[in-house]
Design an enzyme around this catalytic site. Structure first.
Site, PDB file in Angstrom:
ATOM      1  N   GLY A   1      -8.795  -6.864   3.388  1.00 24.06           N
ATOM      2  CA  GLY A   1      -9.837  -7.227   4.105  1.00 24.06           C
ATOM      3  C   GLY A   1     -10.253  -6.616   5.429  1.00 24.06           C
ATOM      4  O   GLY A   1     -10.610  -7.548   6.327  1.00 24.06           O
TER       5      GLY A   1
ATOM      6  N   LYS B   1      -1.938   1.837   9.411  1.00 27.67           N
ATOM      7  CA  LYS B   1      -2.467   0.756   8.587  1.00 27.67           C
ATOM      8  C   LYS B   1      -1.137  -0.058   8.114  1.00 27.67           C
ATOM      9  O   LYS B   1      -0.361   0.558   7.991  1.00 27.67           O
ATOM     10  CB  LYS B   1      -3.177   1.434   7.199  1.00 27.67           C
ATOM     11  CG  LYS B   1      -4.476   2.225   7.797  1.00 27.67           C
ATOM     12  CD  LYS B   1      -4.811   3.045   6.594  1.00 27.67           C
ATOM     13  CE  LYS B   1      -5.663   2.093   5.529  1.00 27.67           C
ATOM     14  NZ  LYS B   1      -6.075   3.065   4.556  1.00 27.67           N
TER      15      LYS B   1
ATOM     16  N   ASN C   1      -7.343  -2.215  -6.237  1.00 27.26           N
ATOM     17  CA  ASN C   1      -7.350  -3.649  -6.176  1.00 27.26           C
ATOM     18  C   ASN C   1      -7.220  -4.249  -7.503  1.00 27.26           C
ATOM     19  O   ASN C   1      -7.933  -3.662  -8.434  1.00 27.26           O
ATOM     20  CB  ASN C   1      -8.858  -4.268  -5.595  1.00 27.26           C
ATOM     21  CG  ASN C   1      -9.078  -3.902  -4.202  1.00 27.26           C
ATOM     22  OD1 ASN C   1      -8.069  -4.354  -3.316  1.00 27.26           O
ATOM     23  ND2 ASN C   1     -10.218  -3.373  -3.927  1.00 27.26           N
TER      24      ASN C   1
ATOM     25  N   HIS D   1     -15.000  -3.047   8.532  1.00 30.01           N
ATOM     26  CA  HIS D   1     -14.511  -2.682   7.070  1.00 30.01           C
ATOM     27  C   HIS D   1     -14.732  -3.394   6.087  1.00 30.01           C
ATOM     28  O   HIS D   1     -14.042  -3.624   4.820  1.00 30.01           O
ATOM     29  CB  HIS D   1     -12.940  -2.568   7.470  1.00 30.01           C
ATOM     30  CG  HIS D   1     -12.521  -1.455   8.546  1.00 30.01           C
ATOM     31  ND1 HIS D   1     -12.764  -0.126   8.322  1.00 30.01           N
ATOM     32  CD2 HIS D   1     -11.856  -1.811   9.737  1.00 30.01           C
ATOM     33  CE1 HIS D   1     -12.382   0.535   9.340  1.00 30.01           C
ATOM     34  NE2 HIS D   1     -11.833  -0.565  10.334  1.00 30.01           N
TER      35      HIS D   1
ATOM     36  N   LYS E   1       0.864  -1.155   0.076  1.00 29.80           N
ATOM     37  CA  LYS E   1       0.017   0.001  -0.074  1.00 29.80           C
ATOM     38  C   LYS E   1       0.872   1.437   0.153  1.00 29.80           C
ATOM     39  O   LYS E   1       0.366   2.407  -0.535  1.00 29.80           O
ATOM     40  CB  LYS E   1      -1.024  -0.070   1.260  1.00 29.80           C
ATOM     41  CG  LYS E   1      -1.998  -1.199   1.097  1.00 29.80           C
ATOM     42  CD  LYS E   1      -3.045  -0.970   2.059  1.00 29.80           C
ATOM     43  CE  LYS E   1      -4.101  -1.933   2.016  1.00 29.80           C
ATOM     44  NZ  LYS E   1      -4.986  -1.626   2.948  1.00 29.80           N
TER      45      LYS E   1
ATOM     46  N   ARG F   1      -8.001  -6.702  -9.485  1.00 28.28           N
ATOM     47  CA  ARG F   1      -8.958  -8.044  -9.647  1.00 28.28           C
ATOM     48  C   ARG F   1     -10.305  -7.696  -9.786  1.00 28.28           C
ATOM     49  O   ARG F   1     -10.474  -6.411  -9.747  1.00 28.28           O
ATOM     50  CB  ARG F   1      -8.681  -8.964  -8.692  1.00 28.28           C
ATOM     51  CG  ARG F   1      -9.205  -8.373  -7.121  1.00 28.28           C
ATOM     52  CD  ARG F   1      -9.405  -9.284  -6.061  1.00 28.28           C
ATOM     53  NE  ARG F   1      -9.349  -8.462  -4.728  1.00 28.28           N
ATOM     54  CZ  ARG F   1     -10.433  -7.868  -4.330  1.00 28.28           C
ATOM     55  NH1 ARG F   1     -11.459  -8.153  -4.867  1.00 28.28           N
ATOM     56  NH2 ARG F   1     -10.089  -7.315  -3.325  1.00 28.28           N
TER      57      ARG F   1
ATOM     58  N   LYS G   1     -17.587  -4.748   3.249  1.00 29.38           N
ATOM     59  CA  LYS G   1     -18.660  -4.367   2.614  1.00 29.38           C
ATOM     60  C   LYS G   1     -19.899  -5.231   2.546  1.00 29.38           C
ATOM     61  O   LYS G   1     -19.738  -6.430   2.594  1.00 29.38           O
ATOM     62  CB  LYS G   1     -18.331  -3.968   1.050  1.00 29.38           C
ATOM     63  CG  LYS G   1     -17.260  -3.147   0.920  1.00 29.38           C
ATOM     64  CD  LYS G   1     -16.754  -3.246  -0.636  1.00 29.38           C
ATOM     65  CE  LYS G   1     -15.379  -2.283  -0.589  1.00 29.38           C
ATOM     66  NZ  LYS G   1     -14.704  -2.514  -1.911  1.00 29.38           N
TER      67      LYS G   1
HETATM   68  P1  ADP Z   1      -8.336  -3.004   3.212  1.00 28.50           P
HETATM   69  O1  ADP Z   1      -7.354  -3.376   2.149  1.00 28.50           O
HETATM   70  O2  ADP Z   1      -8.035  -3.754   4.568  1.00 28.50           O
HETATM   71  O3  ADP Z   1      -9.748  -3.411   2.687  1.00 28.50           O
HETATM   72  P2  ADP Z   1      -8.512  -0.263   3.052  1.00 28.50           P
HETATM   73  O4  ADP Z   1      -7.327   0.621   2.909  1.00 28.50           O
HETATM   74  O5  ADP Z   1      -9.256  -0.499   1.661  1.00 28.50           O
HETATM   75  O6  ADP Z   1      -8.336  -1.788   3.694  1.00 28.50           O
HETATM   76  O7  ADP Z   1      -9.649   0.271   4.129  1.00 28.50           O
HETATM   77  C1  ADP Z   1     -10.648  -0.274   4.089  1.00 28.50           C
HETATM   78  C2  ADP Z   1     -11.772   0.424   4.776  1.00 28.50           C
HETATM   79  O8  ADP Z   1     -11.297   1.082   6.438  1.00 28.50           O
HETATM   80  C3  ADP Z   1     -12.268   1.520   4.204  1.00 28.50           C
HETATM   81  O9  ADP Z   1     -13.383   1.394   3.265  1.00 28.50           O
HETATM   82  C4  ADP Z   1     -12.684   2.742   5.094  1.00 28.50           C
HETATM   83  O10 ADP Z   1     -13.951   2.160   5.735  1.00 28.50           O
HETATM   84  C5  ADP Z   1     -11.796   2.269   6.152  1.00 28.50           C
HETATM   85  N1  ADP Z   1     -10.539   3.284   6.529  1.00 28.50           N
HETATM   86  C6  ADP Z   1      -9.312   2.983   5.716  1.00 28.50           C
HETATM   87  N2  ADP Z   1      -8.463   4.238   5.678  1.00 28.50           N
HETATM   88  C7  ADP Z   1      -9.137   5.299   6.340  1.00 28.50           C
HETATM   89  C8  ADP Z   1      -8.972   6.410   6.888  1.00 28.50           C
HETATM   90  N3  ADP Z   1      -7.940   6.934   6.326  1.00 28.50           N
HETATM   91  N4  ADP Z   1     -10.123   7.226   7.315  1.00 28.50           N
HETATM   92  C9  ADP Z   1     -11.261   6.676   7.594  1.00 28.50           C
HETATM   93  N5  ADP Z   1     -11.381   5.350   7.517  1.00 28.50           N
HETATM   94  C10 ADP Z   1     -10.409   4.824   6.755  1.00 28.50           C
END
Ligand code: ADP
Length: 451
Positions: free
Chosen positions: A165, A159, A290, A236, A117, A292, A238
């Site tokens: 996930g 993060k 993503n 987190h 990331k 995919r 959907k």
């Molecule tokens: P993953 O790869 O684990 O799915 P993501 O980076 O896509 O992680 O984040 C998943 C979810 O986490 C997002 O859809 C959101 O709900 C929450 N999230 C991620 N980053 C932030 C942020 N900077 N502020 C608030 N919520 C966040």
């Protein structure tokens, strides 16, 4: 020349999705399965099927040697990975190509670039894609974490660079919370992904999750297929997705869509991809890409009238894309709900025998599911059992259709998350399309008394 025989390295509804596209294109399909899935629908529906190992995914659906051998045995020349399992594993893609097989998806290089990331964010920023304010690259130690967090301002989210996930994320509301957030995120990341590297972002307090579907031909051409709003999330993950996004207008869609299509065109991206953003106060902030097909791709297919899997197979065959940006005209509104075999209110997995199964139908209803009456849902895999997708001329019609279709669905024998969707449809915020990524957690805590 179109591929002739494709092995699907997956199970459940997504395996059926790919088999269906193959059949319509006159391509032979090969299913692989674990011993726990001998009676699964994808095994029955494919032209050929091969058992590749015991129930544990690490010894079957994730076993690279087993899958490569299955291609050799059956003469399949290409692999479609679906989503999850090996779909974003760059090493797997490399091995597939080293064996002279075709991976239906982007290159190992692009998967690697977006799978980390920190690298993904740096790449996107350089390509002109707006990102969440945060640390530049990784945060090595506690001292750096405290410094970065106070610079960007609390709340912040720590993060994992290898995250996915929804795992490996920790929130720090203020300076008192940063030490714990940093250390927990690192140790969780190490345990879950074998990589303790973390970075820090500003935590947005009421954003929407808006993601842009992109598609590239690997030769420098790419299009976008608008957005999906996936803000309704639990942990987190959907739960319901819709397209177009209730908060996005045509001008905004065209603008962010072009930024995304241009970015993937410039890196020569091949196949389907999704660029995920948080969207707050009219601004987009990139969070990840993503590389995919997504679970929620059918809502995009519904409003644009395209078959994304067919397109993936065409591009992997070396054929040009069948549409350009001007051919993509948005029509109506689509909503998908993810139906899981889980017991409310705590979402405890509820595998077991499905005695009766009746899928809804009628105008504008699509059911992607591998269930059948008499099928036993094994306890080893994801609890997603069906995706119900509805399409209407506008959002109110799609909502009414969703309610109607949910009423027709019968899954007897196991508990499902269907009651949650009935409850959601009764909520004025949902009817208005007025919700952020935190809406569902709050609703669950208040209305379902979920701890
Ligand atoms: P993953 O790869 O684990 O799915 P993501 O980076 O896509 O992680 O984040 C998943 C979810 O986490 C997002 O859809 C959101 O709900 C929450 N999230 C991620 N980053 C932030 C942020 N900077 N502020 C608030 N919520 C966040």
């Amino acid at each position: 020349m179109l591929l002739k025989k494709i092995l699907i390295a997956n199970r459940g509804e997504i395996a059926l999705r790919v088999i269906r596209a193959c059949r319509e294109m006159g391509i032979e399909s090969v299913a692989v399965h674990s011993t726990a899935d001998a009676d699964a629908m994808h095994v029955r529906m494919a032209d050929e099927a091969l058992c590749i190992g015991p129930p544990s995914a690490s010894e079957s659906y994730l076993s690279i040697p087993a899958i490569i051998s299955a291609c050799e045995i059956t003469g399949a020349e290409a692999i479609h990975p679906g989503y999850g399992f090996l779909s974003e594993n760059a090493k797997f893609v490399q091995i597939v190509e080293d064996h002279g097989l075709t991976f239906i998806g982007p290159s190992a290089e692009h998967i690697r670039m977006m799978g980390d990331k920190i690298t993904a964010k740096e790449t996107m920023r350089a390509l002109g894609v707006p990102c969440v304010p945060g640390s530049e690259g990784g945060v090595p130690d506690l001292e750096a974490a405290r410094k970065v967090a106070s610079e960007i301002g609390y709340p912040v989210i720590v993060k994992a660079t290898a995250g996915g996930g929804g795992r490996g994320m920790k929130l720090a509301r203020d300076a008192a919370g940063i030490d714990a957030a940093f250390q927990t995120a690192r140790s969780e990341a190490k345990a879950a992904f074998g990589n303790a590297d973390v970075y820090i972002e500003k935590y947005l307090t009421r954003p929407r999750h808006i993601e842009i579907q992109v598609f590239g031909d690997g030769k420098g051409n790419a299009v976008h297929l608008g957005e999906r709003d996936c803000s309704l999330q639990r942990r987190h993950q959907k739960v319901l997705e819709e397209a177009p996004g209730p908060a996005i207008d045509a001008e905004t869609r065209a603008r962010i869509g072009k930024v995304c299509a241009d970015a993937v065109a410039r890196i020569g991206y091949s196949g389907a991809g999704t660029i995920e953003f948080l969207y707050e106060d009219g601004e987009f902030y990139f969070i990840e890409m993503n590389t995919r097909l997504q679970v929620e791709h059918p809502v995009t297919e519904a409003i644009f009238g395209v078959d994304l899997v067919r397109e993936q197979i065409r591009v992997a065959s070396g054929l040009p894309m069948s549409f350009g940006q001007d051919d993509l005209v948005l029509n109506g509104h689509a909503i998908e709900v993810r139906i899981n075999a889980e017991r409310l209110p705590n979402f405890a997995p509820c595998p077991g025998m499905v005695k009766t199964f009746h899928a809804p139908g009628g105008l504008g209803v699509r059911m992607d599911s591998a269930l059948y009456g008499g099928y036993t849902i094994p306890p080893y895999y994801d609890s997603l059992i069906a995706k119900l997708i509805v399409h209407g001329r506008d959002r109110p019609e799609a909502l009414a259709r969703l309610q109607r279709a949910l009423g027709e669905l019968i899954v007897d024998g196991v508990e499902t998350t269907v009651p949650l969707f009935h409850a959601l449809l009764a909520e004025p915020d949902i009817q208005r399309g007025d919700y952020s990524i935190h809406w569902l957690e709050k609703f669950l805590a208040e209305k379902l008394n979920q701890g």
